[in-house]
Design a protein around this motif. Sequence first.
Motif, PDB file in Angstrom:
ATOM      1  N   SER A  39       0.836  -1.194   0.000  1.00  0.00           N
ATOM      2  CA  SER A  39       0.000   0.000   0.000  1.00  0.00           C
ATOM      3  C   SER A  39       0.871   1.244   0.000  1.00  0.00           C
ATOM      4  CB  SER A  39      -0.894   0.000   1.243  1.00  0.00           C
ATOM      5  OG  SER A  39      -1.846  -1.015   1.150  1.00  0.00           O
ATOM      6  N   LYS A  43      -0.289   3.208   5.739  1.00  0.00           N
ATOM      7  CA  LYS A  43      -1.641   2.651   5.661  1.00  0.00           C
ATOM      8  C   LYS A  43      -1.707   1.221   6.168  1.00  0.00           C
ATOM      9  CE  LYS A  43      -2.739   6.406   3.388  1.00  0.00           C
ATOM     10  NZ  LYS A  43      -3.274   7.523   4.188  1.00  0.00           N
ATOM     11  N   MET A  48      -4.781   0.267  12.422  1.00  0.00           N
ATOM     12  CA  MET A  48      -6.095  -0.122  12.956  1.00  0.00           C
ATOM     13  C   MET A  48      -6.054  -0.423  14.449  1.00  0.00           C
ATOM     14  SD  MET A  48      -8.429  -0.289  10.622  1.00  0.00           S
ATOM     15  CE  MET A  48      -9.624  -1.526  11.059  1.00  0.00           C
ATOM     16  N   LYS A 201      -7.824 -12.158   6.249  1.00  0.00           N
ATOM     17  CA  LYS A 201      -8.736 -11.866   5.135  1.00  0.00           C
ATOM     18  C   LYS A 201      -9.355 -13.137   4.553  1.00  0.00           C
ATOM     19  CE  LYS A 201     -10.877  -8.841   2.866  1.00  0.00           C
ATOM     20  NZ  LYS A 201     -11.912  -8.088   3.631  1.00  0.00           N
ATOM     21  N   SER A 209      -7.826  -5.818   6.934  1.00  0.00           N
ATOM     22  CA  SER A 209      -8.024  -5.149   5.653  1.00  0.00           C
ATOM     23  C   SER A 209      -7.700  -6.121   4.513  1.00  0.00           C
ATOM     24  CB  SER A 209      -7.125  -3.915   5.552  1.00  0.00           C
ATOM     25  OG  SER A 209      -5.800  -4.301   5.208  1.00  0.00           O
ATOM     26  N   TRP A 210      -7.795  -5.645   3.274  1.00  0.00           N
ATOM     27  CA  TRP A 210      -7.518  -6.521   2.134  1.00  0.00           C
ATOM     28  C   TRP A 210      -6.099  -7.047   2.167  1.00  0.00           C
ATOM     29  CZ3 TRP A 210      -3.585  -5.669  -1.357  1.00  0.00           C
ATOM     30  CH2 TRP A 210      -3.027  -4.382  -1.381  1.00  0.00           C
ATOM     31  N   GLU A 211      -5.227  -6.360   2.912  1.00  0.00           N
ATOM     32  CA  GLU A 211      -3.815  -6.746   2.884  1.00  0.00           C
ATOM     33  C   GLU A 211      -3.518  -8.008   3.676  1.00  0.00           C
ATOM     34  OE1 GLU A 211      -0.907  -3.323   2.272  1.00  0.00           O
ATOM     35  OE2 GLU A 211      -1.962  -2.836   4.099  1.00  0.00           O
ATOM     36  N   SER A 245     -22.601  -4.569   6.332  1.00  0.00           N
ATOM     37  CA  SER A 245     -21.441  -4.168   5.534  1.00  0.00           C
ATOM     38  C   SER A 245     -20.230  -3.867   6.417  1.00  0.00           C
ATOM     39  CB  SER A 245     -21.770  -2.961   4.680  1.00  0.00           C
ATOM     40  OG  SER A 245     -21.787  -1.792   5.463  1.00  0.00           O
ATOM     41  N   VAL A 246     -20.439  -3.593   7.693  1.00  0.00           N
ATOM     42  CA  VAL A 246     -19.276  -3.352   8.566  1.00  0.00           C
ATOM     43  C   VAL A 246     -19.115  -4.477   9.574  1.00  0.00           C
ATOM     44  CG1 VAL A 246     -19.198  -0.857   8.355  1.00  0.00           C
ATOM     45  CG2 VAL A 246     -20.633  -1.873  10.118  1.00  0.00           C
ATOM     46  N   LEU A 249     -15.893  -5.271  11.877  1.00  0.00           N
ATOM     47  CA  LEU A 249     -15.076  -4.091  12.177  1.00  0.00           C
ATOM     48  C   LEU A 249     -14.815  -4.002  13.681  1.00  0.00           C
ATOM     49  CD1 LEU A 249     -13.853  -1.700  10.708  1.00  0.00           C
ATOM     50  CD2 LEU A 249     -15.966  -0.458  11.071  1.00  0.00           C
ATOM     51  N   TYR A 468     -12.538 -12.905  -7.628  1.00  0.00           N
ATOM     52  CA  TYR A 468     -13.401 -12.456  -6.528  1.00  0.00           C
ATOM     53  C   TYR A 468     -14.382 -13.555  -6.098  1.00  0.00           C
ATOM     54  CZ  TYR A 468     -11.715  -7.677  -6.848  1.00  0.00           C
ATOM     55  OH  TYR A 468     -10.924  -6.558  -6.823  1.00  0.00           O
ATOM     56  N   PRO A 518      -6.939  -4.461  -9.532  1.00  0.00           N
ATOM     57  CA  PRO A 518      -7.170  -5.178  -8.263  1.00  0.00           C
ATOM     58  C   PRO A 518      -7.553  -6.642  -8.457  1.00  0.00           C
ATOM     59  CG  PRO A 518      -8.892  -3.537  -8.646  1.00  0.00           C
ATOM     60  CD  PRO A 518      -7.865  -3.339  -9.715  1.00  0.00           C
ATOM     61  N   GLY A 519      -8.170  -6.969  -9.565  1.00  0.00           N
ATOM     62  CA  GLY A 519      -8.513  -8.361  -9.838  1.00  0.00           C
ATOM     63  C   GLY A 519      -7.246  -9.201  -9.988  1.00  0.00           C
TER      64      GLY A 519
ATOM     65  N   GLU B  29     -25.151   0.349   3.812  1.00  0.00           N
ATOM     66  CA  GLU B  29     -23.881   0.277   3.076  1.00  0.00           C
ATOM     67  C   GLU B  29     -23.286   1.652   2.802  1.00  0.00           C
ATOM     68  OE1 GLU B  29     -23.859  -4.003   0.836  1.00  0.00           O
ATOM     69  OE2 GLU B  29     -24.511  -2.279  -0.348  1.00  0.00           O
ATOM     70  N   ASP B  33     -18.620  -0.089  -0.215  1.00  0.00           N
ATOM     71  CA  ASP B  33     -19.270  -1.398  -0.380  1.00  0.00           C
ATOM     72  C   ASP B  33     -19.771  -1.568  -1.813  1.00  0.00           C
ATOM     73  OD1 ASP B  33     -19.157  -2.474   2.286  1.00  0.00           O
ATOM     74  OD2 ASP B  33     -20.670  -1.008   2.876  1.00  0.00           O
ATOM     75  N   PRO B  44     -13.803  -6.324 -12.431  1.00  0.00           N
ATOM     76  CA  PRO B  44     -12.763  -6.710 -11.474  1.00  0.00           C
ATOM     77  C   PRO B  44     -11.497  -5.857 -11.579  1.00  0.00           C
ATOM     78  CG  PRO B  44     -13.607  -8.633 -12.655  1.00  0.00           C
ATOM     79  CD  PRO B  44     -14.158  -7.421 -13.349  1.00  0.00           C
ATOM     80  N   TRP B  50      -7.971   1.232  -1.010  1.00  0.00           N
ATOM     81  CA  TRP B  50      -8.637   1.166   0.284  1.00  0.00           C
ATOM     82  C   TRP B  50      -7.810   0.255   1.171  1.00  0.00           C
ATOM     83  CZ3 TRP B  50     -11.086  -3.191   2.688  1.00  0.00           C
ATOM     84  CH2 TRP B  50     -11.021  -4.376   1.937  1.00  0.00           C
ATOM     85  N   ASN B  51      -7.925   0.419   2.475  1.00  0.00           N
ATOM     86  CA  ASN B  51      -7.294  -0.520   3.395  1.00  0.00           C
ATOM     87  C   ASN B  51      -8.226  -0.893   4.536  1.00  0.00           C
ATOM     88  OD1 ASN B  51      -4.908   0.664   1.934  1.00  0.00           O
ATOM     89  ND2 ASN B  51      -3.891  -0.898   3.137  1.00  0.00           N
ATOM     90  N   LYS B  53     -11.201   0.306   5.763  1.00  0.00           N
ATOM     91  CA  LYS B  53     -12.666   0.377   5.657  1.00  0.00           C
ATOM     92  C   LYS B  53     -13.304   0.764   6.992  1.00  0.00           C
ATOM     93  CE  LYS B  53     -16.534  -1.961   3.371  1.00  0.00           C
ATOM     94  NZ  LYS B  53     -17.497  -1.908   4.487  1.00  0.00           N
ATOM     95  N   LYS B  56      -9.907   4.916   9.264  1.00  0.00           N
ATOM     96  CA  LYS B  56      -8.701   5.081  10.072  1.00  0.00           C
ATOM     97  C   LYS B  56      -7.418   5.193   9.256  1.00  0.00           C
ATOM     98  CE  LYS B  56     -10.261   2.904  14.301  1.00  0.00           C
ATOM     99  NZ  LYS B  56     -11.641   2.497  13.929  1.00  0.00           N
ATOM    100  N   CYS B  57      -7.458   4.802   7.982  1.00  0.00           N
ATOM    101  CA  CYS B  57      -6.204   4.787   7.228  1.00  0.00           C
ATOM    102  C   CYS B  57      -6.144   5.880   6.174  1.00  0.00           C
ATOM    103  CB  CYS B  57      -5.978   3.424   6.583  1.00  0.00           C
ATOM    104  SG  CYS B  57      -6.979   3.113   5.118  1.00  0.00           S
ATOM    105  N   SER B  59      -7.106   5.828   3.008  1.00  0.00           N
ATOM    106  CA  SER B  59      -6.701   5.410   1.663  1.00  0.00           C
ATOM    107  C   SER B  59      -7.754   5.694   0.591  1.00  0.00           C
ATOM    108  CB  SER B  59      -6.418   3.904   1.642  1.00  0.00           C
ATOM    109  OG  SER B  59      -5.378   3.579   2.504  1.00  0.00           O
TER     110      SER B  59
END
Lengths: 602, 259
Positions: A39, A43, A48, A201, A209-211, A245-246, A249, A468, A518-519, B29, B33, B44, B50-51, B53, B56-57, B59
């Motif tokens: 990233s 970040k 977090m 993840k 996160s995605w990472e 959606s969250v 978290l 995905y 990103p794919g 959402e 999202d 895709p 983003w990181n 979500k 806090k970051c 991005s």
Amino acid sequence: MTYEHHDYDVLIIGAGGAGLRAAIEAKQRGLSVGILTKSLLGKAHTVMAEGGMAAAMGNVYPEDNWMVHFRDTMRGGKYLNNYRMAELHAKESPARVLELEQWGALFDRTKDGKILQRDFGGHRYARLAHVGDRTGLELIRTLQQKVVSMGTDVFMEVKVLRLVHDADGRVAGCVAYRRQTGEFITFGAKAVILATGGAGKSWKFTSNSWEGTGDGHAMALWAGANLIDMECIQFHPTGMVWPLSVRGLLVTEGVRGDGGVLRNSEGKRFMFDYVAPMFRAETAESEEEADKWYYDHTAGRRPPELLPRDEVARAINAEVKAGRGTPHGGVYLDIATRRPAEFIRRRLPSMYHQFMELAGVDITTEAMEIGPTCHYIMGGVQVEADTAATAARGLFAAGEVAGGMHGANRLGGNSLSDLVVFGKRAGEGAAQYIAAGDVAGPMNAHQVEAAVAEALAPFDREAGENPYDIQRDLQEMMQANVGIIRTQSELEDAAIQLDAFTERVKNIKVKGPRAYNPGWNLATDLPAMITVCKAVTIGATLRKESRGGHTREDYPGADPEFAKFNFAHSTDGGNWDSDIVTKESALLAMPEELKVLLEEAK
Amino acid sequence: MAEVTMRVWRGDANGGDFESYSVTQNEGEVVLDVIHRIQATDAPDLACRWNCKAGKCGSCAAEINGKPQLMCMTRMDTLPEGPVTVTPMKTFPIIRDLVTDVSFNFAQAEKVPALLPPPMPEDGYRMYQEDVTRGQEFRKCIECFMCQDVCHVIRDHEGNKQHYAGPRFFIRYAELEMHPLDTNDRRDLIREEMGLGYCNITKCCTEVCPEHIKITDNAIIPLKERVVDAHYDPVAWLGRKIRRRTKRSADDAAVQPAP
């Protein structure tokens, strides 16, 4: 093929707390350092972290010292820890916290101007240095600013695909690609430090996160290092559950440290019913006793809400299962009725905003709905405690990607301190390794080409699957089969399904260009994700007991026989899907003087 | 569940255009999202950063219906009915789709002279909460760079990037200048090379800050006063000489026993 290439003494993969701290150390020792991050700088997932970093500085309770911290960490880890890591961590974290202030960190203060420390689960004394509920941001920004002021080379948005060996099998660098252009890039190094963070993840409900795709775990395994304790996954007790959606978290443990309590749908503080025998002597028996403790730790014993995370997460899970959950399948976390609104907003500003903006809930007047979320992997690369060296020569690991420090369950606040203690030690370890002179030669070009070919294959296929879809199915499968409570039949099913996922990954089709796709990036993440999931599933199947972050429905008790070793995984290092071989690796024998600390405190 | 039309800017440095996607939108959402749903289905290769979500970051900043916002903290149900437009931050060069080249900010970060504290006493420094609270406000910054995006000094005048640090770095300089331990003096640098004078206090930066940092009132204006006073006011000039001496003895101040 020739690619953009850079050489460094020390190459650091990952720019969270551990990677940045390692970079500072190596740089201060006069070595050239390159940092790679998937990233932008600043970040990483460290950002977090909310509640704080644990260090026995004794600023609030002078009775606190490294021995108590060591004991708390070992008990929290259910004695599966690498004792030497826990010892070094407890001894060195105060110095690591203090030095951050030289680099600009501004922690909250005590009345006499020292660093303020807060209570957290499993810590006997208020021990977490913090800044409100954004301590991770403070840590990463401080380290980032230090690293930048030292003139360190940082390669942002560079995703590493594979570690590469030299002709003699030493780790000699890596092959990566620049996400912004899609071009490949190689790095040669005398020593490589992995600081790639976690792997959460691969679960559906996660705070990661995605990472958090476990790249470092997988790359270390492929490069010849061992992974241990992979079945030990921390499900943090308090993640948001609504809106969907969250879901997952994080809601900081600081809410409970600052007086928040857990209630079921009947309004009952149910944690009093879930105090395991090993914690009974030090846990309050009544609400009255528990409530006194917040103001004076000698007036009462600890509230059961502040038991280690594995205990609390299991209790919440049981309450929901028993039909005493909230409308959205969690329990209530209530601080509104317990502390003044102004206190809540000052101590927990991010939580206040997070709930207000994302859920429309005012936490100063209403209870939060929360439930367990996949948060942290205790397991990781097996390292030598003092140097962070792995079994692969020239490869070091620090932070969440390393295993052993936290045993079967990590205490809250022990992660940020882990990052800086072992980040520094990895920098030192790499420097010593380089000084010894037996460092890697040129990289094996065949390995580079193989990694490049593998990365490009999804573009070349005529048809194939959307990455995905595979990721979503993997997350659902792992959540269902290898989640917070596990059982033999589901684990066996997971193993079969993971083989099927392996085949699906070999049939991914990526559309679009190579630049910032990103794919495609996900397609390159999936082999690591699946490799890690396999190790987790194997460990979970073999560990026929419940311990810390590994709970078996069919083996609900802890078995002392399983406290003698870690399950250690390795591969022959051929392809990414080569078979994983698992062995028992005996725990380090603890010296008598440390054993006494654990005995005394029981 | 509802259907929503998302008009997302797609393209790269060579140009691009809006593409419309009809997507499902569930209760609660946020914009991110829905962008993720587009990635998982129709496109895709749709590029966005983003990181965490979780706000806090920093991005995932983008311009939603023309207004810079974090995609992860903008609930769909707060937006007006009808198509939602998502475009990359305008001030920075496009890399691809919603991803911009924000390296300007990292270059600025390299120019910041670091904190210069006195040697640390063995048991750490002493600082009081009232002396660190203001600095902590600035350190809440998540580096989303939306304040930089919206600052018209650089948004409308690309050339100004050569000699203008921007609001994000003005709070960084303010934080260091107000830091109880700092002995560095950055005032000439801030005035001569960081272009503080270009800011004419329109407060656009403060309005977009997702951390609600009072950038203009608490950082830029005090910084302007400090820098200008030091430069033009002979009394302040004298004061600066004295203060510098005081700063040199900050070592003693840091180890003062607690009252």
